[in-house]
Design a protein around this motif. Sequence first.
Motif, PDB file in Angstrom:
ATOM      1  N   HIS A 144       0.630  -1.033   0.091  1.00 28.83           N
ATOM      2  CA  HIS A 144       0.075   0.016  -0.035  1.00 28.83           C
ATOM      3  C   HIS A 144       1.063   1.201   0.160  1.00 28.83           C
ATOM      4  O   HIS A 144       0.456   2.277   0.722  1.00 28.83           O
ATOM      5  CB  HIS A 144      -0.986   0.149   1.163  1.00 28.83           C
ATOM      6  N   THR A 145       1.846   1.429  -0.660  1.00 24.05           N
ATOM      7  CA  THR A 145       2.814   2.447  -0.895  1.00 24.05           C
ATOM      8  C   THR A 145       1.797   3.551  -1.811  1.00 24.05           C
ATOM      9  O   THR A 145       0.986   3.094  -2.471  1.00 24.05           O
ATOM     10  CB  THR A 145       3.861   2.165  -1.851  1.00 24.05           C
ATOM     11  N   SER A 146       1.995   4.691  -1.616  1.00 23.11           N
ATOM     12  CA  SER A 146       1.103   5.875  -2.229  1.00 23.11           C
ATOM     13  C   SER A 146       1.661   6.053  -3.735  1.00 23.11           C
ATOM     14  O   SER A 146       2.854   5.657  -3.964  1.00 23.11           O
ATOM     15  CB  SER A 146       1.312   7.228  -1.471  1.00 23.11           C
ATOM     16  N   VAL A 147       0.798   6.410  -4.532  1.00 22.74           N
ATOM     17  CA  VAL A 147       1.080   6.477  -5.879  1.00 22.74           C
ATOM     18  C   VAL A 147       2.532   7.547  -6.117  1.00 22.74           C
ATOM     19  O   VAL A 147       3.385   7.091  -6.907  1.00 22.74           O
ATOM     20  CB  VAL A 147      -0.103   7.011  -6.646  1.00 22.74           C
ATOM     21  N   ASP A 148       2.266   8.506  -5.376  1.00 21.95           N
ATOM     22  CA  ASP A 148       3.227   9.644  -5.498  1.00 21.95           C
ATOM     23  C   ASP A 148       4.631   8.863  -4.931  1.00 21.95           C
ATOM     24  O   ASP A 148       5.777   9.280  -5.416  1.00 21.95           O
ATOM     25  CB  ASP A 148       2.909  10.659  -4.753  1.00 21.95           C
ATOM     26  N   ASP A 149       4.657   7.921  -3.756  1.00 20.10           N
ATOM     27  CA  ASP A 149       6.012   7.555  -3.392  1.00 20.10           C
ATOM     28  C   ASP A 149       6.525   6.444  -4.353  1.00 20.10           C
ATOM     29  O   ASP A 149       7.663   6.389  -4.421  1.00 20.10           O
ATOM     30  CB  ASP A 149       5.852   6.658  -2.088  1.00 20.10           C
ATOM     31  N   HIS A 150       5.482   5.741  -4.883  1.00 17.50           N
ATOM     32  CA  HIS A 150       6.138   4.743  -6.025  1.00 17.50           C
ATOM     33  C   HIS A 150       6.708   5.550  -7.223  1.00 17.50           C
ATOM     34  O   HIS A 150       7.598   5.084  -7.796  1.00 17.50           O
ATOM     35  CB  HIS A 150       4.825   3.726  -6.298  1.00 17.50           C
ATOM     36  N   PHE A 163      16.934 -11.537  -6.293  1.00 17.55           N
ATOM     37  CA  PHE A 163      17.729 -10.512  -6.508  1.00 17.55           C
ATOM     38  C   PHE A 163      17.492  -9.245  -5.774  1.00 17.55           C
ATOM     39  O   PHE A 163      17.779  -8.244  -6.298  1.00 17.55           O
ATOM     40  CB  PHE A 163      17.875 -10.278  -7.979  1.00 17.55           C
ATOM     41  N   GLY A 164      16.556  -9.196  -4.831  1.00 20.47           N
ATOM     42  CA  GLY A 164      16.409  -7.842  -4.050  1.00 20.47           C
ATOM     43  C   GLY A 164      14.883  -7.585  -4.560  1.00 20.47           C
ATOM     44  O   GLY A 164      14.928  -6.226  -4.320  1.00 20.47           O
ATOM     45  N   ALA A 165      14.177  -7.734  -5.385  1.00 24.48           N
ATOM     46  CA  ALA A 165      13.155  -7.232  -5.735  1.00 24.48           C
ATOM     47  C   ALA A 165      12.224  -6.836  -4.961  1.00 24.48           C
ATOM     48  O   ALA A 165      11.967  -7.271  -3.695  1.00 24.48           O
ATOM     49  CB  ALA A 165      12.199  -8.051  -6.925  1.00 24.48           C
ATOM     50  N   ARG A 166      11.707  -5.367  -5.065  1.00 36.91           N
ATOM     51  CA  ARG A 166      10.531  -4.906  -4.045  1.00 36.91           C
ATOM     52  C   ARG A 166       9.114  -5.166  -4.756  1.00 36.91           C
ATOM     53  O   ARG A 166       8.749  -4.696  -5.876  1.00 36.91           O
ATOM     54  CB  ARG A 166      10.694  -3.333  -3.824  1.00 36.91           C
ATOM     55  N   VAL A 167       8.190  -6.164  -3.972  1.00 39.46           N
ATOM     56  CA  VAL A 167       7.285  -6.195  -4.771  1.00 39.46           C
ATOM     57  C   VAL A 167       6.065  -6.082  -3.670  1.00 39.46           C
ATOM     58  O   VAL A 167       6.121  -6.366  -2.385  1.00 39.46           O
ATOM     59  CB  VAL A 167       6.924  -7.820  -5.030  1.00 39.46           C
ATOM     60  N   GLY A 168       4.791  -5.534  -3.944  1.00 39.53           N
ATOM     61  CA  GLY A 168       3.694  -5.231  -3.067  1.00 39.53           C
ATOM     62  C   GLY A 168       2.832  -4.430  -3.988  1.00 39.53           C
ATOM     63  O   GLY A 168       2.571  -4.662  -5.030  1.00 39.53           O
ATOM     64  N   HIS A 169       2.107  -3.588  -3.236  1.00 39.46           N
ATOM     65  CA  HIS A 169       0.794  -2.830  -3.799  1.00 39.46           C
ATOM     66  C   HIS A 169       0.927  -1.305  -3.711  1.00 39.46           C
ATOM     67  O   HIS A 169       1.451  -0.966  -2.584  1.00 39.46           O
ATOM     68  CB  HIS A 169      -0.296  -3.465  -2.843  1.00 39.46           C
ATOM     69  N   VAL A 170       0.362  -0.560  -4.677  1.00 35.32           N
ATOM     70  CA  VAL A 170       0.430   0.661  -4.529  1.00 35.32           C
ATOM     71  C   VAL A 170      -0.968   0.986  -4.443  1.00 35.32           C
ATOM     72  O   VAL A 170      -2.072   0.280  -5.018  1.00 35.32           O
ATOM     73  CB  VAL A 170       1.059   1.374  -5.886  1.00 35.32           C
ATOM     74  N   ALA A 171      -1.318   1.999  -3.681  1.00 38.13           N
ATOM     75  CA  ALA A 171      -2.834   2.531  -3.391  1.00 38.13           C
ATOM     76  C   ALA A 171      -3.318   3.145  -4.637  1.00 38.13           C
ATOM     77  O   ALA A 171      -3.799   4.391  -4.712  1.00 38.13           O
ATOM     78  CB  ALA A 171      -2.830   3.520  -1.931  1.00 38.13           C
TER      79      ALA A 171
END
Length: 394
Positions: A3-9, A266-274
Motif C-alpha cells: 500500500h505504497t502511495s502513488v506519489d511515493d512509488h 535479486f532483491g526485488a521490491r514487490v507489493g501494492h500501490v494505493a
Amino acid sequence: MPHTSVDDHAALVAAMLAPALMPRPETVPLDDALDRVTASAVASPVDLPLFRNSQMDGYAVVAADLATLPVTLPIAGEIAARPSDPLPLLPGSAVRIMTGGVMPRGADAVVPVEDTTVDGNHVTITRPRSAGDFVRNPGSDIHRGDRLLPGGLRLASRHLAALAAAGLTTIDVVARVTVAVITTGSELVPPGVEPVLGQVFDSNGTALAAAVRAAGGVVTFRTHVLDDRDAMLAALHRATAADVILTSGGISMGDYEVVRETLEPFGARVGHVAMQPGGPQATAVFEGTPVICFPGNPVSTQLSFEVFVAPLLREVAGLPAAVRRWRPLTAGTASMAGKRQFLRGRADAEGRVTLVAGPGSHLVAGLAASTVLVIVPEQVTELAAGDSVETWEL
C-alpha cells in the motif's frame, strides 16, 4: 512495499531510472534527426547567406543612378542563380539578375522587375531605390560562429532546414532510451493464433512497445515468457542490453507468479500501490539494469506505464508532458476510499467529461474508447454531476 502511495512509488521509479535516463549524446544524420533533441548548442560554421546575392528577380544597379526618375539604363548583362564570379557593374548601367544570383561588383541595390519596363537592351526604372534594397549580404541571417540552435531543442523541420542551409550533414542529439519489453503468462498467445479455452491474446506486448515509442523510447528487445523461471531468467539476461526493462504480469501473491519468483532472490521490491487499477507493482535491478514490473491485466499495464514511466521517457525525449486539465463530470460516480482511481472518460467539445465503461482492469475496449483519464484522489468517495475532476489526456 504494501500500500505504497502513488506519489511515493512514482518517486521510487524515477530515482531508479535516473541513471539510465541521464542524457548522453549520439550523432545522427539530419534525415534521421526529426523530433530528436539537440545534445548541445550548435554554432553556424558559415555566414548565412554564404555570399552577396539578389533577393528578387530584377536589375542590379547603383542606387545613386536613380536620383532622378524615370531613368533609362543600358542592360550590361544577365546573372542567373548559378555558380559564377561577380560581374563588374559600371555606373550608369544595369545588370538583369535572378533571385539568388551573385551580386555584381559595384552594384548596391536591386530593382524588382515589376518596377521596370524593358525596350530592347535598355531598362527604364520608375521607382526610387536606396543602397541595400533587395540585397542579401553575407551574415545578415547569421554570422559564422554564432549560435544557430540551442541545446535541449526538439528538432522540427524548420530547425533541420537551418542546419542543412549551414552545410551540416549530422547533428549531436540526445540518445533515445532503449527499452526491453517482457510479457509473461502461460495463458497468453500471440494475436493471430487460435486460442483454446483458458488462453487470451497477448495485448500487453503490442501496447507497451507502442507506448514506449510514443514516449520517445526505442524498443530493442521484446518477448513473451511462459510461467517458467528458467525462461524468465534467460529473457532477463537478454534484456539487460537495454537501458530499462519493463515486464507485465507475474507479480501478484498467488502461485505461478514468474516475475516475482525470479526477481525476489535479486532483491526485488514487490507489493501494492494505493491505486486502481494497477495495485500490484514491483521494481528490481537485474545485472545493473532497472526492471519496472507492472501487473498483467491489460488496462493496469497501460495505465501503470502512463503513470510511472511515460513522463520520464517523454522528458528525456523532449516531448511535452501529457496535458492535464480540470473538467466537470456529466454524471456522478462513487470511488473506493484509500485508493487513487484512474477512471476512463471521454471529453466533449464543451470541456465536460463522461465516464466510459467501468473501473475494471480488463476493459480494453473501454480504454480504447476513452480520450482522458479521470483522476479521483484517495480521500474522495463520491462525485456528483458537475463536480470538477483532474483529467489526463491520452
